[in-house]
Motif scaffolding. Sequence first.
Motif, short mmCIF file in Angstrom:
data_model
loop_
_atom_site.label_atom_id
_atom_site.label_comp_id
_atom_site.label_asym_id
_atom_site.label_seq_id
_atom_site.Cartn_x
_atom_site.Cartn_y
_atom_site.Cartn_z
N ALA A 135 0.81 -1.21 0.00
CA ALA A 135 0.00 0.00 0.00
C ALA A 135 0.85 1.26 0.00
O ALA A 135 0.33 2.36 -0.08
N ALA A 136 2.17 1.12 0.11
CA ALA A 136 3.04 2.29 0.15
C ALA A 136 3.11 2.98 -1.20
O ALA A 136 3.44 4.16 -1.27
N LEU A 137 2.84 2.27 -2.26
CA LEU A 137 2.89 2.84 -3.60
C LEU A 137 1.62 2.45 -4.33
O LEU A 137 1.44 1.30 -4.67
N VAL A 138 0.73 3.41 -4.54
CA VAL A 138 -0.57 3.15 -5.16
C VAL A 138 -0.61 3.83 -6.52
O VAL A 138 -0.68 5.05 -6.60
N PRO A 139 -0.53 3.10 -7.63
CA PRO A 139 -0.58 3.73 -8.94
C PRO A 139 -1.97 4.27 -9.23
O PRO A 139 -2.96 3.78 -8.70
N SER A 140 -2.04 5.30 -10.06
CA SER A 140 -3.33 5.86 -10.42
C SER A 140 -4.04 5.03 -11.47
O SER A 140 -5.21 5.27 -11.75
N ALA A 141 -3.38 4.06 -12.08
CA ALA A 141 -4.00 3.20 -13.09
C ALA A 141 -4.24 1.82 -12.52
O ALA A 141 -3.44 1.29 -11.76
N ASP A 142 -5.40 1.23 -12.86
CA ASP A 142 -5.67 -0.14 -12.45
C ASP A 142 -5.49 -1.14 -13.59
O ASP A 142 -5.73 -2.32 -13.42
N ARG A 143 -5.07 -0.65 -14.75
CA ARG A 143 -4.73 -1.53 -15.86
C ARG A 143 -3.75 -0.80 -16.78
O ARG A 143 -3.89 0.39 -17.06
N VAL A 144 -2.74 -1.55 -17.25
CA VAL A 144 -1.75 -1.05 -18.20
C VAL A 144 -1.58 -2.12 -19.27
O VAL A 144 -1.27 -3.27 -18.94
N LEU A 145 -1.78 -1.75 -20.53
CA LEU A 145 -1.80 -2.72 -21.62
C LEU A 145 -0.84 -2.29 -22.73
O LEU A 145 -0.62 -1.10 -22.96
N ALA A 146 -0.28 -3.28 -23.42
CA ALA A 146 0.52 -3.04 -24.63
C ALA A 146 0.02 -3.98 -25.72
O ALA A 146 -0.17 -5.18 -25.47
N THR A 147 -0.18 -3.45 -26.92
CA THR A 147 -0.75 -4.22 -28.02
C THR A 147 0.11 -4.07 -29.26
O THR A 147 0.48 -2.96 -29.64
N GLY A 148 0.44 -5.20 -29.89
CA GLY A 148 1.00 -5.18 -31.23
C GLY A 148 -0.14 -5.39 -32.21
O GLY A 148 -0.87 -6.39 -32.11
N GLN A 149 -0.34 -4.45 -33.14
CA GLN A 149 -1.53 -4.49 -33.98
C GLN A 149 -1.19 -4.32 -35.46
O GLN A 149 -0.14 -3.82 -35.83
N TRP A 150 -2.15 -4.73 -36.28
CA TRP A 150 -2.03 -4.66 -37.73
C TRP A 150 -3.29 -4.03 -38.29
O TRP A 150 -4.40 -4.50 -38.03
N PHE A 151 -3.13 -2.95 -39.07
CA PHE A 151 -4.26 -2.28 -39.71
C PHE A 151 -4.49 -2.88 -41.08
O PHE A 151 -3.54 -3.14 -41.84
#
Length: 209
Positions: free
Chosen positions: A53-69
């Motif tokens: 609990a000493a370090l609480v990030p402001s984000a509850d999810r972090v994602l990285a995506t490799g994508q193709w258009f």
Amino acid sequence: MYQCGILRRWSRSISRLATLACALASLLCLPGIARAETTTGLDVDTETEPASAALVPSADRVLATGQWFWLQGKAMPGIELAAGRGLFELDLELSFLTLTEPSRDLDASFLGNQLGAFLMLTPLRGRYFDLNIGLGGDLYLLWGIQSGVSEAALTPRVVARIWPFENLGLTFTARSYLLHSGGVDLGTARDGSSGPPLLFSTGITWRFL
């Protein structure tokens, strides 16, 4: 000389990617401040907060995506970084745009980069599926054609993710252009034929948090 120019262009692209990644990390992973209270006394127990609990990030999810258009006559691979908390999410994109068919107007096949930034809402979010809708912008830096050439668009966007595994998922994205500059026109092919004014992409997503 042409090879040296290509190397300089790729180095600028990597620099842009690093800048986007740092901006996303600093914006969405700012730590909160944990407070601990100490009670003194012979007969009173002292309660301490856990180390997590000493370090609480402001984000509850972090994602990285490799994508193709999916574009006719073009290849457009890219990456997306996303982070959010609760209903809100910020998505950043960097893609590379090249021709897969010869062009009578261009000597080279590499066109430039796409940069995207989107503020998304998450009305559906579960263990195996989540859905995001939002609005942002696409910026095309076409320095492979000529330095300083760029196109921009105001972009509504829908993202659906399926999670067969807890931290590994499949991403499907659709977008359209509400407002755009003259060189960006979804639904119109190079030969003049028309189709749906939508741009689709698919990708593989890794969840870090």
